[in-house]
Write a protein that holds these residues in place. Structure first.
Motif, PDB file in Angstrom:
ATOM      1  N   LYS A  83       0.832  -1.200   0.000  1.00  0.00           N
ATOM      2  CA  LYS A  83       0.000   0.000   0.000  1.00  0.00           C
ATOM      3  C   LYS A  83       0.868   1.251   0.000  1.00  0.00           C
ATOM      4  N   GLN A  84       0.500   2.203  -0.835  1.00  0.00           N
ATOM      5  CA  GLN A  84       1.188   3.479  -0.913  1.00  0.00           C
ATOM      6  C   GLN A  84       0.147   4.592  -1.034  1.00  0.00           C
ATOM      7  N   SER A  85       0.594   5.809  -0.898  1.00  0.00           N
ATOM      8  CA  SER A  85      -0.314   6.957  -1.036  1.00  0.00           C
ATOM      9  C   SER A  85       0.458   8.156  -1.549  1.00  0.00           C
ATOM     10  N   MET A  86      -0.306   9.124  -2.085  1.00  0.00           N
ATOM     11  CA  MET A  86       0.302  10.347  -2.608  1.00  0.00           C
ATOM     12  C   MET A  86      -0.703  11.482  -2.472  1.00  0.00           C
ATOM     13  N   PRO A  87      -0.299  12.622  -1.903  1.00  0.00           N
ATOM     14  CA  PRO A  87      -1.203  13.772  -1.809  1.00  0.00           C
ATOM     15  C   PRO A  87      -1.331  14.480  -3.147  1.00  0.00           C
ATOM     16  N   VAL A  88      -2.530  15.010  -3.389  1.00  0.00           N
ATOM     17  CA  VAL A  88      -2.825  15.709  -4.641  1.00  0.00           C
ATOM     18  C   VAL A  88      -3.573  16.996  -4.314  1.00  0.00           C
ATOM     19  N   THR A  89      -3.265  18.049  -5.055  1.00  0.00           N
ATOM     20  CA  THR A  89      -3.922  19.344  -4.873  1.00  0.00           C
ATOM     21  C   THR A  89      -4.629  19.746  -6.156  1.00  0.00           C
ATOM     22  N   LEU A  90      -5.818  20.355  -6.004  1.00  0.00           N
ATOM     23  CA  LEU A  90      -6.586  20.840  -7.148  1.00  0.00           C
ATOM     24  C   LEU A  90      -6.858  22.321  -6.971  1.00  0.00           C
ATOM     25  N   GLU A  91      -6.848  23.060  -8.070  1.00  0.00           N
ATOM     26  CA  GLU A  91      -7.120  24.486  -8.034  1.00  0.00           C
ATOM     27  C   GLU A  91      -8.107  24.859  -9.132  1.00  0.00           C
ATOM     28  N   ARG A  92      -8.757  26.030  -8.969  1.00  0.00           N
ATOM     29  CA  ARG A  92      -9.716  26.500  -9.967  1.00  0.00           C
ATOM     30  C   ARG A  92      -8.988  26.854 -11.258  1.00  0.00           C
ATOM     31  N   SER A  93      -9.652  26.545 -12.367  1.00  0.00           N
ATOM     32  CA  SER A  93      -9.068  26.848 -13.677  1.00  0.00           C
ATOM     33  C   SER A  93     -10.032  27.608 -14.571  1.00  0.00           C
ATOM     34  N   GLY A  94     -11.036  28.253 -13.982  1.00  0.00           N
ATOM     35  CA  GLY A  94     -11.991  29.012 -14.783  1.00  0.00           C
ATOM     36  C   GLY A  94     -13.420  28.636 -14.475  1.00  0.00           C
ATOM     37  N   ARG A  95     -14.280  28.800 -15.485  1.00  0.00           N
ATOM     38  CA  ARG A  95     -15.713  28.543 -15.337  1.00  0.00           C
ATOM     39  C   ARG A  95     -16.196  27.595 -16.414  1.00  0.00           C
ATOM     40  N   GLN A  96     -17.245  26.848 -16.079  1.00  0.00           N
ATOM     41  CA  GLN A  96     -17.930  25.994 -17.024  1.00  0.00           C
ATOM     42  C   GLN A  96     -19.414  26.336 -16.995  1.00  0.00           C
ATOM     43  N   TRP A  97     -19.986  26.536 -18.172  1.00  0.00           N
ATOM     44  CA  TRP A  97     -21.398  26.882 -18.282  1.00  0.00           C
ATOM     45  C   TRP A  97     -21.719  28.163 -17.502  1.00  0.00           C
ATOM     46  N   LEU A  98     -20.737  28.989 -17.294  1.00  0.00           N
ATOM     47  CA  LEU A  98     -20.862  30.306 -16.673  1.00  0.00           C
ATOM     48  C   LEU A  98     -21.163  30.266 -15.180  1.00  0.00           C
ATOM     49  N   VAL A  99     -21.617  29.147 -14.650  1.00  0.00           N
ATOM     50  CA  VAL A  99     -22.014  29.099 -13.242  1.00  0.00           C
ATOM     51  C   VAL A  99     -21.231  28.082 -12.431  1.00  0.00           C
ATOM     52  N   PHE A 100     -20.537  27.163 -13.084  1.00  0.00           N
ATOM     53  CA  PHE A 100     -19.823  26.119 -12.366  1.00  0.00           C
ATOM     54  C   PHE A 100     -18.316  26.378 -12.411  1.00  0.00           C
ATOM     55  N   ASP A 101     -17.635  26.105 -11.307  1.00  0.00           N
ATOM     56  CA  ASP A 101     -16.183  26.233 -11.260  1.00  0.00           C
ATOM     57  C   ASP A 101     -15.537  25.070 -12.008  1.00  0.00           C
ATOM     58  N   ALA A 102     -14.474  25.387 -12.757  1.00  0.00           N
ATOM     59  CA  ALA A 102     -13.666  24.356 -13.403  1.00  0.00           C
ATOM     60  C   ALA A 102     -12.451  24.096 -12.529  1.00  0.00           C
ATOM     61  N   TRP A 103     -12.040  22.827 -12.441  1.00  0.00           N
ATOM     62  CA  TRP A 103     -10.941  22.435 -11.564  1.00  0.00           C
ATOM     63  C   TRP A 103      -9.887  21.671 -12.349  1.00  0.00           C
ATOM     64  N   LYS A 104      -8.641  21.770 -11.885  1.00  0.00           N
ATOM     65  CA  LYS A 104      -7.550  21.016 -12.487  1.00  0.00           C
ATOM     66  C   LYS A 104      -6.588  20.571 -11.394  1.00  0.00           C
ATOM     67  N   VAL A 105      -5.920  19.454 -11.649  1.00  0.00           N
ATOM     68  CA  VAL A 105      -4.920  18.946 -10.715  1.00  0.00           C
ATOM     69  C   VAL A 105      -3.667  19.794 -10.867  1.00  0.00           C
ATOM     70  N   SER A 106      -3.242  20.413  -9.773  1.00  0.00           N
ATOM     71  CA  SER A 106      -2.082  21.304  -9.826  1.00  0.00           C
ATOM     72  C   SER A 106      -0.788  20.628  -9.370  1.00  0.00           C
TER      73      SER A 106
END
Length: 484
Positions: free
Chosen positions: A244-267
């Motif tokens: 078993k192993q593990s790795m931390p991951v961070t996500l940040e906002r990358s804009g908007r989708q459909w004008l009302v939803f936040d877009a996310w990407k793995v940073s």
């Protein structure tokens, strides 16, 4: 006050029929028209104040609420005067009162009934107004309810989509699935590794052909948000070769989708470093079937510790002469070995932990020894064939006769091998080789003066040849050292 028993409308004066529904009032006794037509009609009293209309003999079955009841004057002489009830004021609230006592009519009652008061014509619309208002209220309520349901549905849909399709977990799941399925190319498209192309040699699908080398049992932990930055973090757990192993991951906002939803990407890409240490003579290795040119990764670094925990630890190996190279890879297992070659073989070392190093200790094959001897013989050939007393450049081991005080006849000089050379040592750590001592002899003619005859002479020496070599796939490169 008398009220209609059908619709509850109060009686207006001595009217016999209800002004709303046309129903005859209960206290009005039907008149026998046949008797009235036969008997002479008495004169109407002159003191009559209010004419009494005579109803149509055949009233309509269903009243018309838009018009007052129609009254047709009787062709007969009016009947004898009947006492009429006195006018009473309408009560504030509908109530039933005793039947009023009839009053004597005036003697001046007209022969024909007069039209109904104007109030009868306007009574129907006044009664219909509350119904219209009730219908309007019901329509308004229905519209409001529909709007509330629509708003509630849109709100539920918004939060549902934001928690599923447009949540930070969605791009993270797609990224992790690409890695676990061995589609490293897609993973690099979803999240830029952020390294030079030359160092992406293991970020290819060929490095994950064998599913046993991929991560398994992947789980994405709970997403937690940093209140200061708004970024999300999660821990991805998985197993590599059962561990078993593990790795931390961070996500940040990358804009908007459909004008009302936040877009996310793995940073923070899910990358790890693995290393391989090889002798100086090696420039290529094979990792999960992918050929890696170590020279493209940079100069490398010297090994500064002895890896006693290595699975192929050899106490006789000189680890400090080895060079370590670092590679960037996605989580998984990576098997290191030498590139397919006829000159060298090595044990395959598999790395499963981030930061681990595979120490490759190659061994020469018989073909390498033969190839080195071929290179040695090629080097000796021009040295032995030289017809000069002095040894050619680079052939110091081939007997130099130029230091003799006698005159050497160059045309008679010949050199030969009395014993053939062989390989005594091949060192991959520094990429060197050494031959055994082999004997070279020479024959020639000389004289001490110009008028003396030529005399046969001979000489011999032992030589040892050394040099360096490197192996690049099937290409063998050899450089010879010069010995005095």
């Amino acid at each position: 006050m008398m009220f209609c028993t059908n619709c509850g409308t109060p009686r207006d004066g001595d009217t016999r029929f209800c002004t709303q529904c046309g129903q005859r009032f209960a206290d009005d006794v039907p008149v026998d028209e046949s008797a009235e037509s036969a008997a002479p009609e008495p004169a109407a009293p002159e003191t009559a104040s209010t004419p009494v209309p005579t109803p149509h003999p055949n009233p309509p079955a269903s009243p018309d609420f838009r018009q007052p009841p129609a009254f047709v004057p009787s062709p007969q002489t009016p009947p004898a005067a009947q006492p009429l009830p006195s006018a009473q004021p309408l009560p504030a609230q509908p109530s039933y009162a005793p039947r009023p006592v009839p009053q004597p009519q005036s003697a001046q009652q007209p022969a024909f009934p007069q039209p109904a008061p104007a109030v009868l014509a306007s009574a129907a619309p006044a009664a219909a107004a509350p119904v219209a208002r009730r219908r309007m209220k019901r329509s308004t309520i229905a519209v409001l309810c529909t709007l509330l349901v629509l708003v509630a549905g849109l709100t539920i849909a918004f939060f549902t989509l934001r928690a599923t399709l447009f949540s930070p977990r969605e791009p993270l799941s797609a990224y992790v699935n690409a890695i676990s399925s061995g589609d490293f190319a897609k993973a690099s498209e979803l999240v830029d590794p952020g390294i030079d192309n030359a160092k992406r040699v293991l970020l290819v699908n060929d490095a994950a052909k064998d599913e046993n080398n991929r991560i398994k049992n992947v789980e994405i932990g709970e997403l937690t948000q940093d209140k200061a930055t708004g970024d999300y973090g999660a821990t991805v757990t998985y197993t590599v070769n059962g561990a078993k192993q593990s790795m931390p991951v961070t996500l940040e906002r990358s804009g908007r989708q459909w004008l009302v939803f936040d877009a996310w990407k793995v940073s923070t890409p899910m990358l790890q470093q693995v290393s391989v240490a090889v002798p100086a003579a090696m420039h290529h290795v094979d990792v999960n079937g992918v050929s890696v040119d170590l020279g493209a990764l940079g100069p490398g670094s010297s090994v500064d510790t002895v890896p006693k925990n290595s699975v192929n630890y050899d106490p006789n190996a000189d680890y400090y002469d080895m060079t370590s190279y670092t590679l960037v890879a996605y989580p998984g297992a990576y098997a290191f070995t030498t590139s397919p070659s006829d000159y060298v073989t090595t044990e395959t070392i598999t790395v499963t932990e981030p930061g681990d190093t595979a120490y490759l200790l190659p061994e020469a094959t018989s073909k390498l020894s033969s190839a080195l001897l071929d290179k040695i013989n090629e080097k000796l050939k021009p040295c032995l064939a030289a017809k000069t007393a002095a040894a050619p450049d680079g052939c110091s081991y081939a007997i130099d006769l130029s230091n003799s005080v006698a005159t050497i006849n160059n045309e008679t000089v010949s050199r030969s091998l009395d014993t053939k050379p062989s390989i005594s040592d091949i060192d991959f750590n520094d990429g060197t080789f050494t031959t055994n001592s082999f004997k070279i002899s020479a024959k020639y003619q000389y004289h001490w003066s110009t008028d003396a005859e030529w005399t046969d002479g001979s000489a011999w020496t032992y030589a040892r040849m050394t040099g360096t070599f490197s192996i690049d796939g099937e290409k063998l490169t050899v450089t010879f050292d010069e010995e005095d």
